[in-house]
Design an enzyme around this catalytic site. Sequence first.
Site, PDB file in Angstrom:
ATOM      1  N   HIS A 100      -2.200 -11.802   5.505  1.00 24.35           N
ATOM      2  CA  HIS A 100      -2.015 -10.504   6.428  1.00 24.35           C
ATOM      3  C   HIS A 100      -3.688 -10.496   7.271  1.00 24.35           C
ATOM      4  CE1 HIS A 100       0.605  -9.123   3.406  1.00 24.35           C
ATOM      5  NE2 HIS A 100       1.362  -9.195   4.596  1.00 24.35           N
ATOM      6  N   CYS A 146       0.745  -1.262   0.001  1.00 22.06           N
ATOM      7  CA  CYS A 146      -0.130  -0.133  -0.115  1.00 22.06           C
ATOM      8  C   CYS A 146       0.847   1.074   0.131  1.00 22.06           C
ATOM      9  CB  CYS A 146      -0.879  -0.055   1.267  1.00 22.06           C
ATOM     10  SG  CYS A 146      -1.902  -1.571   1.041  1.00 22.06           S
TER      11      CYS A 146
END
Length: 692
Positions: A174, A31
């Site tokens: 994750h 990200c």
Amino acid sequence: MPRDAKFDVLFEPVRIGPKTARNRFYQVPHCNGMGRTFPSSMAAMRGVKAEGGWAVVSTEQIDIHPTGDITPATEGRLWSDQDIPYLARMVDAVHEHGSLALIELVHNGKWAANLYSREIPLFPTHMPVVMHNAPVQARAMDKADIRAYRRWHLDAARRAVAAGFDIVCCYAGHNLSLAGHFMLRRYNFRTDEYGGKLENRVRLFRELIQEAKDAIGDRTAIVARFAVDEMRGADGMEWDKEGREIVEMLAELPDLWDVNVAEWDNDSVTSRFGEEGSQEPFIRFVKTVTTKPVVGVGRYTTPDRMVSLIRSGVLDMIGAARPSIADPFLPRKIEEGRIADIRECIGCNICVGWDTSMAPMRCTQNPTKGEEWRRGWHPERIPAKSDEGAVLVVGAGPAGLEAALAAAQRGYRVTLAEAAEELGGRVRRESRLPGLNAWGRVRDYRVWQLSQMSHVEVFRASAMTAEQVLEFGARHVAIATGATWRRDGYGRAHQAPIPGTDLACVLTPDDVMDGWRPKGSVLVYDDDHYYMGGVIAELLAKEGFKVALATPESRVSIWTQHTLEQHRIQARLLGLGVEIVVTHRLTEIRAGAVSLACTYTGRPRELQADAVVMVTARLPVDALYQDLAADPNRLAAAGIAALRRIGDCHGPATIAAAVYEGHRFARELGEVLPDVPFRRELTGLSRDFRLP
Ligand code: ADP
Ligand code: SF4
């Protein structure tokens, strides 16, 4: 300089299904706070990495459907054909430099509160959503939902091909993806063929990979990204139990395995809590159960370590997010035999912190990160100087070091004067605090680069006065004299001095870093909320002091939630026996005791403390700047065309901000900038504005 032959192995091509990566450097999905909101910034940032030699360059997570909408986060989106053009821009930027573009297709399950789409979130079972503790629940998917979800995934994979992507990544990492949620016993209580035994819980992931392979696998490589361990023991996925079994079950199905540990805070552990290569014990087995190439991460910045990972059969490709942010040209520098030029990641997670703040990513080591398109800043190229004047930089902290380096790279003659014997400013001092050793890389990289330049002079133990600056007669002057911690208590919770802060028992972090130690028990009062309060408490507790930490906030070092460390900091302090007092303001310091007040009720509380360390706010050390700036005529007479204060002397902030300010000073020498000094990208207005 040609590269050392021992690194040749890193530049061997790797076959990934129908595609070939030109070397072993793989930028894993990460990200960046730009995504769909700042798409050209995102695309340019990825393109620079391809130019820097990463053979595979990935997107951040790309949401595939409105039922998995993580607004307000800025990650990518591929809900319909409308999203293809901006992703194609990123693909083009990556292809321009001969790299492969990868897209990570994600549905966040109970992580998505669907604040924008207003859809009901989806999950294997009924469960409240996690994001912001929003008052929203995910509903259990029925068979029709699962069929629909598989179709959305496939549609997204086809759209990815239309956008030009070379590799599609199916995601179960994750604790952030539906396919991963289905695998976990603590979430999956289903009694159908998607629940129960492991084979059933893995079914959805298998289907996603298989269906993508069948539909687009002849032209596009299909990657499985999977967290083999959650680091929560028997309550979660464990690498030597179900983690291993899952890789064994699907071993040859994907074209490549990208493996890591969950959650994100474990995968991207900060250097304060984890070493380079901390995931190796968890992922080492993967290559023994598959013949497909394996990628792993571990904040790898050392080329020798990378070679050993390949040679010893742990990995086939070196995965990186943060090292590729800190130095997008890391592969090229190894390839060109320029190891000393690598800007090594310091593991501070400022990059993560800005993303989790929903803002474009910043990097402590790389001031150009996020500025590639917006300001046209390239991490390795900088325009030649625009005049013949010399540059004087006063202060060799992160701001001054970067200002001197970037100005010298532009070709200016540079003099750097530092009051202390040692260079580095706050980085020199702070890197000696517990766990912050790697932060010294901010200084080391720049000091080394400066030492290689014949047109740079560095003067140590040279505290400059205004008269000396004027006498020096440089055309451009940067004052980078830093900041000091306040003693008086002003901060976020206090806009007036706290009674008793003038007592001798009151210290600041500067005093502690200078070696001052209190006598007896200590209260660390943290109204700053980043790392300093927690780290000073840790230092003193480790030295044997009886330590309490009080803060008006509800948690210790609360901003470090953004750097994924808060829970670790609090746990470490508790483990060291530090007494933690939250939601309390400091109201008075007396000899041997302090008064606190509850931030909600005002109810008083007394605490025994022989000394107090005030961690509240900082003040710029700007007397030199103010003195010089006071008389423009004197500056002009001395031949000084531009005087700037930069870094903490300008506005106390992060080390990343200081480095950025130093870089900006050098970039802007001789430039006249508009009021908005960067390009902006505004959302294209829809042509359709009919109202009902
Ligand atoms: P920043 O984070 O903005 O770089 P730092 O506090 O890390 O700020 O560094 C400021 C540096 O400036 C310190 O190393 C300090 O010793 C140095 N300094 C402060 N005043 C002077 C001065 N008058 N002359 C030279 N160096 C100075
Ligand atoms: Fe590394 Fe810190 Fe830069 Fe992130 S911000 S890439 S952790 S140096």
